[in-house]
Write a protein that holds these residues in place. Sequence first.
Motif, PDB file in Angstrom:
ATOM      1  N   ASN A 189       0.804  -1.227   0.000  1.00  0.00           N
ATOM      2  CA  ASN A 189       0.000   0.000   0.000  1.00  0.00           C
ATOM      3  C   ASN A 189       0.835   1.274   0.000  1.00  0.00           C
ATOM      4  O   ASN A 189       0.365   2.334   0.441  1.00  0.00           O
ATOM      5  CB  ASN A 189      -0.966   0.008   1.192  1.00  0.00           C
ATOM      6  CG  ASN A 189      -1.969  -1.125   1.121  1.00  0.00           C
ATOM      7  OD1 ASN A 189      -2.539  -1.378   0.061  1.00  0.00           O
ATOM      8  ND2 ASN A 189      -2.147  -1.821   2.236  1.00  0.00           N
TER       9      ASN A 189
ATOM     10  N   GLN B  21       2.514   4.488  -1.785  1.00  0.00           N
ATOM     11  CA  GLN B  21       2.130   5.328  -2.914  1.00  0.00           C
ATOM     12  C   GLN B  21       3.289   5.418  -3.915  1.00  0.00           C
ATOM     13  O   GLN B  21       4.445   5.536  -3.520  1.00  0.00           O
ATOM     14  CB  GLN B  21       1.760   6.735  -2.430  1.00  0.00           C
ATOM     15  CG  GLN B  21       0.604   6.786  -1.450  1.00  0.00           C
ATOM     16  CD  GLN B  21      -0.716   6.416  -2.079  1.00  0.00           C
ATOM     17  OE1 GLN B  21      -0.950   6.714  -3.256  1.00  0.00           O
ATOM     18  NE2 GLN B  21      -1.590   5.768  -1.322  1.00  0.00           N
TER      19      GLN B  21
ATOM     20  N   ALA C 284       4.101   7.677  -7.334  1.00  0.00           N
ATOM     21  CA  ALA C 284       3.760   8.698  -8.318  1.00  0.00           C
ATOM     22  C   ALA C 284       4.684   8.544  -9.513  1.00  0.00           C
ATOM     23  O   ALA C 284       5.909   8.474  -9.366  1.00  0.00           O
ATOM     24  CB  ALA C 284       3.896  10.085  -7.713  1.00  0.00           C
TER      25      ALA C 284
ATOM     26  N   ASP D 133      -0.819   7.965 -10.453  1.00  0.00           N
ATOM     27  CA  ASP D 133      -0.710   7.749  -9.012  1.00  0.00           C
ATOM     28  C   ASP D 133      -1.150   6.319  -8.735  1.00  0.00           C
ATOM     29  O   ASP D 133      -2.336   5.980  -8.882  1.00  0.00           O
ATOM     30  CB  ASP D 133      -1.580   8.748  -8.241  1.00  0.00           C
ATOM     31  CG  ASP D 133      -1.029  10.167  -8.324  1.00  0.00           C
ATOM     32  OD1 ASP D 133       0.162  10.357  -8.012  1.00  0.00           O
ATOM     33  OD2 ASP D 133      -1.787  11.077  -8.714  1.00  0.00           O
TER      34      ASP D 133
ATOM     35  N   LYS E  26      -0.505   2.394  -6.449  1.00  0.00           N
ATOM     36  CA  LYS E  26      -0.311   1.872  -5.093  1.00  0.00           C
ATOM     37  C   LYS E  26       0.207   0.442  -5.191  1.00  0.00           C
ATOM     38  O   LYS E  26      -0.227  -0.338  -6.034  1.00  0.00           O
ATOM     39  CB  LYS E  26      -1.628   1.902  -4.318  1.00  0.00           C
ATOM     40  CG  LYS E  26      -1.497   1.529  -2.850  1.00  0.00           C
ATOM     41  CD  LYS E  26      -2.824   1.698  -2.117  1.00  0.00           C
ATOM     42  CE  LYS E  26      -3.171   3.165  -1.958  1.00  0.00           C
ATOM     43  NZ  LYS E  26      -4.359   3.365  -1.076  1.00  0.00           N
ATOM     44  N   THR E  27       1.168   0.092  -4.320  1.00  0.00           N
ATOM     45  CA  THR E  27       1.755  -1.245  -4.346  1.00  0.00           C
ATOM     46  C   THR E  27       0.773  -2.278  -3.822  1.00  0.00           C
ATOM     47  O   THR E  27      -0.091  -1.989  -2.993  1.00  0.00           O
ATOM     48  CB  THR E  27       3.048  -1.299  -3.517  1.00  0.00           C
ATOM     49  OG1 THR E  27       2.749  -0.989  -2.144  1.00  0.00           O
ATOM     50  CG2 THR E  27       4.082  -0.324  -4.042  1.00  0.00           C
TER      51      THR E  27
ATOM     52  N   SER F 169       6.391   6.686  -1.587  1.00  0.00           N
ATOM     53  CA  SER F 169       6.165   7.221  -0.237  1.00  0.00           C
ATOM     54  C   SER F 169       5.199   6.336   0.513  1.00  0.00           C
ATOM     55  O   SER F 169       4.321   5.704  -0.080  1.00  0.00           O
ATOM     56  CB  SER F 169       5.621   8.654  -0.314  1.00  0.00           C
ATOM     57  OG  SER F 169       4.384   8.676  -1.003  1.00  0.00           O
ATOM     58  N   THR F 170       5.371   6.322   1.819  1.00  0.00           N
ATOM     59  CA  THR F 170       4.421   5.638   2.702  1.00  0.00           C
ATOM     60  C   THR F 170       4.635   6.136   4.117  1.00  0.00           C
ATOM     61  O   THR F 170       5.707   6.692   4.447  1.00  0.00           O
ATOM     62  CB  THR F 170       4.569   4.111   2.623  1.00  0.00           C
ATOM     63  OG1 THR F 170       3.447   3.489   3.261  1.00  0.00           O
ATOM     64  CG2 THR F 170       5.849   3.632   3.295  1.00  0.00           C
TER      65      THR F 170
ATOM     66  N   ASP G 170      10.348   9.888   1.736  1.00  0.00           N
ATOM     67  CA  ASP G 170      10.109   9.697   0.304  1.00  0.00           C
ATOM     68  C   ASP G 170      11.423   9.418  -0.431  1.00  0.00           C
ATOM     69  O   ASP G 170      12.496   9.859  -0.011  1.00  0.00           O
ATOM     70  CB  ASP G 170       9.459  10.951  -0.306  1.00  0.00           C
ATOM     71  CG  ASP G 170       8.052  11.179   0.217  1.00  0.00           C
ATOM     72  OD1 ASP G 170       7.584  10.372   1.048  1.00  0.00           O
ATOM     73  OD2 ASP G 170       7.428  12.170  -0.199  1.00  0.00           O
TER      74      ASP G 170
END
Length: 803
Positions: free
Chosen positions: A517, A519, A521, A533, A535-536, A557-558, A563
Motif C-alpha cells: 500500500n 504510494q 507517483a 498515481d 499503489k503497491t 512514499s508511505t 520519500d
Amino acid sequence: MSSITTTRTLCLWLGLLVAAPAFSQSIVKQADRQFDLLAYSKAADLYEQALQNNTVVSKADVRAARAKLGYSYRQVRDMQGAERVYRELITDGELPPEYVQCYLYFAQALASNGKYQEAQEAYEKYNNVQKEDPRGPMFSKLYRDVSVLSRNAGSYKVDFLNINSSKAEFSPMLYKDGLVFVSAQRNEGSGTKRVFNWNNTPFLDLYYMQERKSVKAIKTATLGGSKPTKDPKDKRAGRTLGRDDYTPPTSNDSRTVGYFGGTNVNEGLGYEDKPITESARFSESLNTKYHEGPATFTKDGSRVIFTRNNYTDGKYRESSDGINKLKLYTAQQINGTWKEPEEMAFNSNEYSTGHPALGRVDQLLYFVSDMPGGFGGTDIYVARWEKDRWGKPVNLGPTVNTKGNELFPFVDEKDNLYFATDGHAGLGDLDMFYAPMNDDGQSAKSVQNLGEPINSNKDDFGIVTDGERKGGYFSSNRKNSGADDDIYRFKREGPLYPCRELVVVVVDAQSKMPLANAQLAVENADNATDQRDLKTDSLGNVRMCLDADNEFRFRASTEGYTDNKIGFSTRDLQDDQPTRLQIPLDKPRVEGAVVPAIVNNQLRGRVTTQTDKLPIAGVKVVLRNECDGTTQEAITGEDGYYSFATTPGCDYTLEAMKDNMGTVGSKIKKEGTGTPDLVMFKKGDVIKVDNIYYDLNKFAIRTDAATEMDKLVELMKKYPGMKIELRSHTDSRSSATYNKTLSSNRAKASIAYLKKKGVKAIRLVAKGYGESELVNQCKDGVNCSDEEHQQNRRTEIKILTIE
C-alpha cells in the motif's frame, strides 16, 4: 523453404530403415531409396501410396513408414501434411524411445500451422520424454501467451515485392545501388530441367537487381500468413527465365538474349540505357550448375563471399556418407569482372559451411556450419581477419546457438547480429532474432525475437537492415502456406520497441521487506499528460507498461518513511524484456541525532546525481581501509545503493567511479562518523563551494577561505581532464554595476589562487555574476537579514568538461 540447410537430421536412426516385406514391398523400397537420396518430395509420394494400401502389416512397419513420411513433408515444408502424419503416428500409441524426436516435430508442425494451444501441449509432452532439451519448456512457456510477439506489430509495414516469381527468391543482400538475392528461377524455356532432388525444385543461383529503386510493392502483407497476389498488369510476374525484366541470365541458361532491364537489352542496354554487362558478368562468373546461395560483400564491393555446393574446378565432391555439402567461396572483382572463386580455408568435404555475413569493417566473418563440436544442427561461427588470412572459427556460444538450427546471419553497421533459428522460442518455423554483440564480436549479450509482422508462423529469414532497423528486406515462405520463398520489404513507422513492461518494488531499505500500500507517483518527463498515481500490492509491487523512448521519474512514499525518487529511461533499450526496479525507503532520522555510517560492521550508502539527487546504477564504489591499505569494490544497483563489510577501529576512504562523472569522495572515521552517501557530478553541473568568504567590498582570498580552495585544487588534480568555470556571486546591496565588477574580481582572484597551486590556466574560466542570480527574494528594495544576504554571497564551480 527450399535449401536452407543440407543437414541430414533424421527423425530416428533405429527403425526407420527397416523394410516392410509384406507391405507393398516394392513401393516401400522405392520410397526408402528416395529418402536415403534426400529426394523427399518423391519419397513422400511413394510413402503415401504404400500407406494407402490395404494389405495388413505389422504396427512397427506402419510406424516406420509414417515417421519417414512425416519427416519428408517437414523437409519440403509441407507442414499441413507433416501435422497430419505425425498426429496419426502419435495418436496410434506411445512411441518407442528411438522415435522421441517425432514428438518435437509434431509440436513444430502445429506451431507452423498456427495452432499454438495444441503446440503448447505437444511441447509439454516432448519435455516429459526429453527433459534435457530446453526447447520443450521454452516453447511451451511462449505459447501460453504468444501475443507477446505481436505487441509492436503496428510499428512495421511489410510489402510483398514485384521481383518475386513463381519460384523461390530469398536472402537479399545490398550491393552498390542494387540487390543481390538467391533464386530458383532458371532453366525455364531452355530445354533443360535439372532439379534438386530434395524437393523437385531447380538449383539455386545468385541474381543481381541493379537498381533497388525499381523494386515495387505489389500489396502490403498482413500479419502472419498473408497471401498477396501479383499485379496482373505487371508483365514481369510469371515470365520464364530470359523473358522477364527482372532476372538476369546465368551461365546455365540458354544462350538467348534476355530482357533484364527492358527491351533495350537487345541493344546491350539495361535500366535507363545502362549497359548490362556488369550484371551478366556477375552471374556468369559465380554461378554453376549446382546451388549458389547467400552472399556477402566487402564495403567497397570489390570482394564477395558466397555459398556453393562442393563443386570446384568442374568436380562434384561428396562426404564420406555420400552427401554433397555446402562450402564458402570468395572472389575478387577486378576491372568490373569477377575472377575465379577460391575456397575458404575452413571448408571441409565432411561438413557444410555457408550463409556468410561480414561485420561492419570487414574484419569479422560470420557463417553457418554443422561442423563437429556444435550445439545442435547448424551453429553460427565467427572468424577474424588476421594479417592476410581468416583465423580459426569460433562458435558464438549458447546465447545464440541451440539444439536446433541457427542460419542466415547478418550484421548491421553497429555490429548487431541478426539470424534465423528454429531453436529459440518463436512463432513457428524459422523466426528472425536480434542479438547485440559483446565488444569482441564473438559472443552475444542477449537474443530477442523480432516478433510480428517481421516474423510469422512460417519460415522467416535472411534479413538485411540498418543499425536502427528503420527498414530493409527479408525472406519468407508465409505466402501460399509455405509453398515458395519470397522477398519482402519492411519499413518501421513506429518505435523500435513496444511499451516497456516494468515491475517497481517498494521495500524497507534496511530489511528489504516489501512495503504494501505504498504510494507511487509516476511522471513522464517527455509527456506532461502521462502522470499516474499508483499503489503497491501486498508484495510491494506495481506493474506497468511505459512508452518507449521516454524519461520517467518515480516517487515512492508511505507513512513512517522518507520519500524516495528514482529515474528510469526507456531510451536506447536493446531488448523489450520486462524490467524490475527496486525503490528502497528509509525511516526518517531523528533531528539532531548522529546516525553512524557503520552499523554492525556494515557500511551502507547510496550514490546520487548532483543536480536532482537521483540514484545512479552501475557505479564502481571503492572502499580503502586506512589501517592496512586494502580495498574493496562494489557496483551500485538500480537504486544506487552499495554495501561493504568493515573492520572495527579503522578509518576508511570512499571513492566512486563512472565514465564522464566525478565525485569529491568521502571519509569515514573509525567512530563511524562521516557520510556514506556519495554525490557525483557531470558536465554542466553547478556545485556550490562552501566556506569561501571575502571581506566587505574586498576580493582577496582570506586565510580561512584558502582551506576550501585547497580542496578544490585536490579535486582538479584528481580529475586532470576536468575544466571548470569558477562563478562568483554577490548580494543585492550596492549597485548592480559595482557588484558585477566585484564578483568578477573575486572570481579572478580564485583563479589566480588555483594557478599558483599548479592548476593550468587552460582548465579555468573566471566569471562574475554580481547580483544577477539571487537564490532568494532579497533583491533591491526588499528588507532581508544578514543571514539571508549571506546565501547570495557564494562561490560555485560549473563543470565544463570531465573525462
